[in-house]
Write an enzyme that holds these catalytic residues in place. Structure first.
Site, PDB file in Angstrom:
ATOM      1  N   TYR A  57     -16.105   3.408   8.539  1.00  0.00           N
ATOM      2  CA  TYR A  57     -14.640   3.315   8.512  1.00  0.00           C
ATOM      3  C   TYR A  57     -14.068   3.739   9.869  1.00  0.00           C
ATOM      4  O   TYR A  57     -13.223   3.047  10.449  1.00  0.00           O
ATOM      5  CB  TYR A  57     -14.091   4.203   7.391  1.00  0.00           C
ATOM      6  CG  TYR A  57     -12.591   4.392   7.414  1.00  0.00           C
ATOM      7  CD1 TYR A  57     -11.737   3.383   6.973  1.00  0.00           C
ATOM      8  CD2 TYR A  57     -12.024   5.582   7.879  1.00  0.00           C
ATOM      9  CE1 TYR A  57     -10.356   3.564   6.994  1.00  0.00           C
ATOM     10  CE2 TYR A  57     -10.649   5.770   7.895  1.00  0.00           C
ATOM     11  CZ  TYR A  57      -9.825   4.752   7.456  1.00  0.00           C
ATOM     12  OH  TYR A  57      -8.457   4.928   7.485  1.00  0.00           O
ATOM     13  N   GLY A  87       0.817  -1.218   0.000  1.00  0.00           N
ATOM     14  CA  GLY A  87       0.000   0.000   0.000  1.00  0.00           C
ATOM     15  C   GLY A  87       0.849   1.265   0.000  1.00  0.00           C
ATOM     16  O   GLY A  87       2.085   1.210   0.053  1.00  0.00           O
ATOM     17  N   MET A  88       0.164   2.395  -0.047  1.00  0.00           N
ATOM     18  CA  MET A  88       0.846   3.695  -0.141  1.00  0.00           C
ATOM     19  C   MET A  88       1.780   3.916   1.062  1.00  0.00           C
ATOM     20  O   MET A  88       2.945   4.272   0.889  1.00  0.00           O
ATOM     21  CB  MET A  88      -0.249   4.778  -0.194  1.00  0.00           C
ATOM     22  CG  MET A  88       0.203   6.140  -0.555  1.00  0.00           C
ATOM     23  SD  MET A  88      -1.219   7.199  -0.958  1.00  0.00           S
ATOM     24  CE  MET A  88      -2.001   7.402   0.645  1.00  0.00           C
ATOM     25  N   LEU A  89       1.281   3.678   2.256  1.00  0.00           N
ATOM     26  CA  LEU A  89       2.129   3.858   3.441  1.00  0.00           C
ATOM     27  C   LEU A  89       3.090   2.685   3.615  1.00  0.00           C
ATOM     28  O   LEU A  89       4.259   2.885   3.983  1.00  0.00           O
ATOM     29  CB  LEU A  89       1.255   4.001   4.698  1.00  0.00           C
ATOM     30  CG  LEU A  89       2.021   4.180   6.013  1.00  0.00           C
ATOM     31  CD1 LEU A  89       2.863   5.465   5.997  1.00  0.00           C
ATOM     32  CD2 LEU A  89       1.065   4.205   7.206  1.00  0.00           C
ATOM     33  N   ASP A 147      -7.650  10.027  11.976  1.00  0.00           N
ATOM     34  CA  ASP A 147      -8.389  11.157  12.545  1.00  0.00           C
ATOM     35  C   ASP A 147      -9.902  10.923  12.471  1.00  0.00           C
ATOM     36  O   ASP A 147     -10.664  11.570  13.180  1.00  0.00           O
ATOM     37  CB  ASP A 147      -8.021  12.458  11.810  1.00  0.00           C
ATOM     38  CG  ASP A 147      -8.247  12.371  10.309  1.00  0.00           C
ATOM     39  OD1 ASP A 147      -8.069  11.268   9.731  1.00  0.00           O
ATOM     40  OD2 ASP A 147      -8.600  13.392   9.692  1.00  0.00           O
ATOM     41  N   THR A 160      -9.451   0.755   3.312  1.00  0.00           N
ATOM     42  CA  THR A 160      -9.285   2.215   3.334  1.00  0.00           C
ATOM     43  C   THR A 160     -10.324   2.961   2.485  1.00  0.00           C
ATOM     44  O   THR A 160     -10.215   4.173   2.310  1.00  0.00           O
ATOM     45  CB  THR A 160      -7.867   2.587   2.848  1.00  0.00           C
ATOM     46  OG1 THR A 160      -7.645   1.997   1.560  1.00  0.00           O
ATOM     47  CG2 THR A 160      -6.805   2.085   3.814  1.00  0.00           C
ATOM     48  N   TRP A 185      -5.202  12.305   6.360  1.00  0.00           N
ATOM     49  CA  TRP A 185      -5.121  12.894   5.021  1.00  0.00           C
ATOM     50  C   TRP A 185      -3.812  12.502   4.322  1.00  0.00           C
ATOM     51  O   TRP A 185      -3.031  13.353   3.894  1.00  0.00           O
ATOM     52  CB  TRP A 185      -5.245  14.419   5.102  1.00  0.00           C
ATOM     53  CG  TRP A 185      -6.553  14.951   5.595  1.00  0.00           C
ATOM     54  CD1 TRP A 185      -7.487  14.316   6.369  1.00  0.00           C
ATOM     55  CD2 TRP A 185      -7.083  16.277   5.361  1.00  0.00           C
ATOM     56  NE1 TRP A 185      -8.546  15.157   6.625  1.00  0.00           N
ATOM     57  CE2 TRP A 185      -8.322  16.357   6.017  1.00  0.00           C
ATOM     58  CE3 TRP A 185      -6.613  17.401   4.679  1.00  0.00           C
ATOM     59  CZ2 TRP A 185      -9.106  17.518   6.002  1.00  0.00           C
ATOM     60  CZ3 TRP A 185      -7.389  18.558   4.669  1.00  0.00           C
ATOM     61  CH2 TRP A 185      -8.619  18.609   5.309  1.00  0.00           C
TER      62      TRP A 185
HETATM   63  N1  LIG Z   1      -5.146   7.196   3.456  1.00  0.00           N
HETATM   64  C1  LIG Z   1      -5.387   7.986   4.495  1.00  0.00           C
HETATM   65  O1  LIG Z   1      -5.701   9.176   4.353  1.00  0.00           O
HETATM   66  C2  LIG Z   1      -5.239   7.446   5.897  1.00  0.00           C
HETATM   67  C3  LIG Z   1      -5.394   8.304   6.979  1.00  0.00           C
HETATM   68  C4  LIG Z   1      -5.223   7.808   8.268  1.00  0.00           C
HETATM   69  C5  LIG Z   1      -4.925   6.476   8.468  1.00  0.00           C
HETATM   70  N2  LIG Z   1      -4.812   5.652   7.398  1.00  0.00           N
HETATM   71  C6  LIG Z   1      -4.511   4.235   7.643  1.00  0.00           C
HETATM   72  O2  LIG Z   1      -3.186   3.998   7.182  1.00  0.00           O
HETATM   73  C7  LIG Z   1      -3.056   2.629   6.776  1.00  0.00           C
HETATM   74  C8  LIG Z   1      -2.414   2.573   5.403  1.00  0.00           C
HETATM   75  O3  LIG Z   1      -3.269   3.229   4.486  1.00  0.00           O
HETATM   76  P1  LIG Z   1      -2.834   3.636   3.012  1.00  0.00           P
HETATM   77  O4  LIG Z   1      -3.238   5.038   2.832  1.00  0.00           O
HETATM   78  O5  LIG Z   1      -1.452   3.188   2.733  1.00  0.00           O
HETATM   79  O6  LIG Z   1      -3.881   2.758   2.193  1.00  0.00           O
HETATM   80  P2  LIG Z   1      -3.714   1.812   0.927  1.00  0.00           P
HETATM   81  O7  LIG Z   1      -2.786   2.411  -0.070  1.00  0.00           O
HETATM   82  O8  LIG Z   1      -5.126   1.493   0.533  1.00  0.00           O
HETATM   83  O9  LIG Z   1      -3.004   0.525   1.515  1.00  0.00           O
HETATM   84  C9  LIG Z   1      -3.677  -0.431   2.253  1.00  0.00           C
HETATM   85  C10 LIG Z   1      -3.076  -1.763   1.903  1.00  0.00           C
HETATM   86  O10 LIG Z   1      -3.688  -2.772   2.704  1.00  0.00           O
HETATM   87  C11 LIG Z   1      -3.872  -3.906   1.887  1.00  0.00           C
HETATM   88  N3  LIG Z   1      -4.875  -4.799   2.447  1.00  0.00           N
HETATM   89  C12 LIG Z   1      -6.227  -4.683   2.435  1.00  0.00           C
HETATM   90  N4  LIG Z   1      -6.779  -5.744   3.043  1.00  0.00           N
HETATM   91  C13 LIG Z   1      -5.764  -6.553   3.437  1.00  0.00           C
HETATM   92  C14 LIG Z   1      -5.689  -7.803   4.100  1.00  0.00           C
HETATM   93  N5  LIG Z   1      -6.807  -8.462   4.470  1.00  0.00           N
HETATM   94  N6  LIG Z   1      -4.481  -8.342   4.348  1.00  0.00           N
HETATM   95  C15 LIG Z   1      -3.351  -7.701   3.955  1.00  0.00           C
HETATM   96  N7  LIG Z   1      -3.350  -6.522   3.307  1.00  0.00           N
HETATM   97  C16 LIG Z   1      -4.546  -5.956   3.060  1.00  0.00           C
HETATM   98  C17 LIG Z   1      -4.277  -3.340   0.544  1.00  0.00           C
HETATM   99  O11 LIG Z   1      -4.103  -4.302  -0.460  1.00  0.00           O
HETATM  100  P3  LIG Z   1      -5.062  -4.271  -1.749  1.00  0.00           P
HETATM  101  O12 LIG Z   1      -4.798  -2.963  -2.425  1.00  0.00           O
HETATM  102  O13 LIG Z   1      -4.632  -5.461  -2.511  1.00  0.00           O
HETATM  103  O14 LIG Z   1      -6.460  -4.338  -1.236  1.00  0.00           O
HETATM  104  C18 LIG Z   1      -3.313  -2.160   0.439  1.00  0.00           C
HETATM  105  O15 LIG Z   1      -2.086  -2.571  -0.133  1.00  0.00           O
HETATM  106  C19 LIG Z   1      -4.468   2.037   6.858  1.00  0.00           C
HETATM  107  O16 LIG Z   1      -4.616   1.353   8.075  1.00  0.00           O
HETATM  108  C20 LIG Z   1      -5.370   3.259   6.883  1.00  0.00           C
HETATM  109  O17 LIG Z   1      -6.595   2.999   7.551  1.00  0.00           O
HETATM  110  C21 LIG Z   1      -4.946   6.092   6.119  1.00  0.00           C
END
Ligand SMILES: NC(=O)c1ccc[n+]([C@@H]2O[C@H](COP(=O)([O-])OP(=O)(O)OC[C@H]3O[C@@H](n4cnc5c(N)ncnc54)[C@H](OP(=O)(O)O)[C@@H]3O)[C@@H](O)[C@H]2O)c1
Length: 282
Positions: free
Chosen positions: A125, A10-12, A102, A62, A150
């Site tokens: 969510y 994922g992105m992070l 947040d 997400t 964000w």
């Molecule tokens: N984006 C934001 O603004 C934001 C803000 C605050 C907190 N966060 C948190 O930060 C974390 C990382 O988010 P991100 O922005 O990097 O999101 P992201 O790019 O959507 O990455 C999430 C990753 O988790 C994977 N995933 C989903 N279900 C899974 C499972 N059952 N087992 C293993 N991997 C799985 C996804 O794979 P697939 O793509 O194959 O589904 C994706 O690679 C998340 O916990 C999110 O809730 C995000």
């Protein structure tokens, strides 16, 4: 230190993996095909095969609007899967990092939210992230719950990418001006996480880009810094009618004595735009 990164595709997850390599940690980066965190046998196997000192869980459901129609799906990953990973880590004495949001706050606050403020999520969510925080905390005493907000960065769908695309296709965009938060560059957060795990400052941490803005101000800054001629028109949350309710004010502050401070959101954006330029040239 041996670090296992779940959700490494994922992105992070990508940035956390790179930052852990840069700090010379021994890194095992597992994207979803290699480790589905909702599969108990796969979680057990990964933890016993790699025997990490710390597990950083970057996996998440997400899709904030999608979670309104599939709250069970969001819970499965953000709560149940997170708990599996936290408890498997606990069984071998490993630390766990859970990335929260947040969106656990209702947004009615008038000052930045600190770690001890009481969550009251308004969306499915947000409820799944709050449930995950609680389950991870119960499953593993050596936990870091890191709330951020964000996020944007390389390799993910995000607001900056959307604005850059729209700004090159049209002359004006409509953006909400009544939601205030802290834009955070995943590279800066990833570097902070790679350092955080080296210590034992367990508990909740608020780590986000310094300063705050509305999505409207963020869009204006994106066009200014990218040199795009695109007029930003202010909209209200009601006008854009998204499925999931969002907090109106979700600025993250901290009450920790020695917090990890990220660069300002404007500097985060500049760093990201510079990185995109480098990648395009490579
Ligand atoms: N984006 C934001 O603004 C934001 C803000 C605050 C907190 N966060 C948190 O930060 C974390 C990382 O988010 P991100 O922005 O990097 O999101 P992201 O790019 O959507 O990455 C999430 C990753 O988790 C994977 N995933 C989903 N279900 C899974 C499972 N059952 N087992 C293993 N991997 C799985 C996804 O794979 P697939 O793509 O194959 O589904 C994706 O690679 C998340 O916990 C999110 O809730 C995000």
């Amino acid at each position: 230190m041996k670090v296992l990164v779940a959700g490494a595709g994922g992105m992070l997850g990508r940035e956390v993996t790179a930052a852990c390599h840069a700090r010379r940690h021994d890194v095992v980066a597992l994207a979803r095909p290699a480790l589905d965190i909702t599969d108990p046998a796969a979680v057990e196997r990964a933890i016993s095969d790699y025997d990490p000192d710390v597990v950083i869980n970057c996996a998440g459901f997400t899709d904030v609007d999608g979670a309104e129609d599939d709250e069970a799906g969001a819970m499965r990953v953000n709560d149940e899967g997170a708990a599996l990973l936290a408890s498997a880590a606990a069984a071998i004495g490993a630390k766990i990092v859970y990335i929260s949001s947040d969106y656990v706050f209702d947004g009615s606050g008038q000052r930045p939210y600190v770690e001890s403020d009481i969550p009251a999520p308004r969306s499915a969510y947000g409820r799944s992230k709050q449930a995950g925080e609680t389950s991870v905390g119960v499953a593993n005493p050596r936990h870091f719950i890191v709330r951020s907000s964000w996020l944007y960065g390389v390799g993910g769908k995000n607001f900056v990418e959307t604005m850059l695309r729209l700004g090159s296709e049209q002359h004006e965009v409509l953006v909400v001006s009544d939601q205030i938060g802290c834009p955070t560059y995943t590279r800066h957060l990833g570097e902070a996480l790679a350092g955080l795990v080296e210590d034992e400052e367990f508990g909740i941490h608020h780590i986000a880009g310094t300063g705050s803005c509305s999505w409207y101000e963020f869009a204006q800054e994106i066009f200014d810094q990218a040199g795009l001629e695109c007029r930003v028109m202010a909209a209200t949350t009601e006008m854009l009618a998204r499925k999931a309710p969002r907090p109106r004010y979700s600025v993250l502050g901290t009450e920790r004595r020695d917090p990890i401070a990220l660069p300002t959101w404007r500097r985060g954006l500049a760093a990201y735009l510079a990185e995109r330029t480098l990648e395009a040239a490579a």
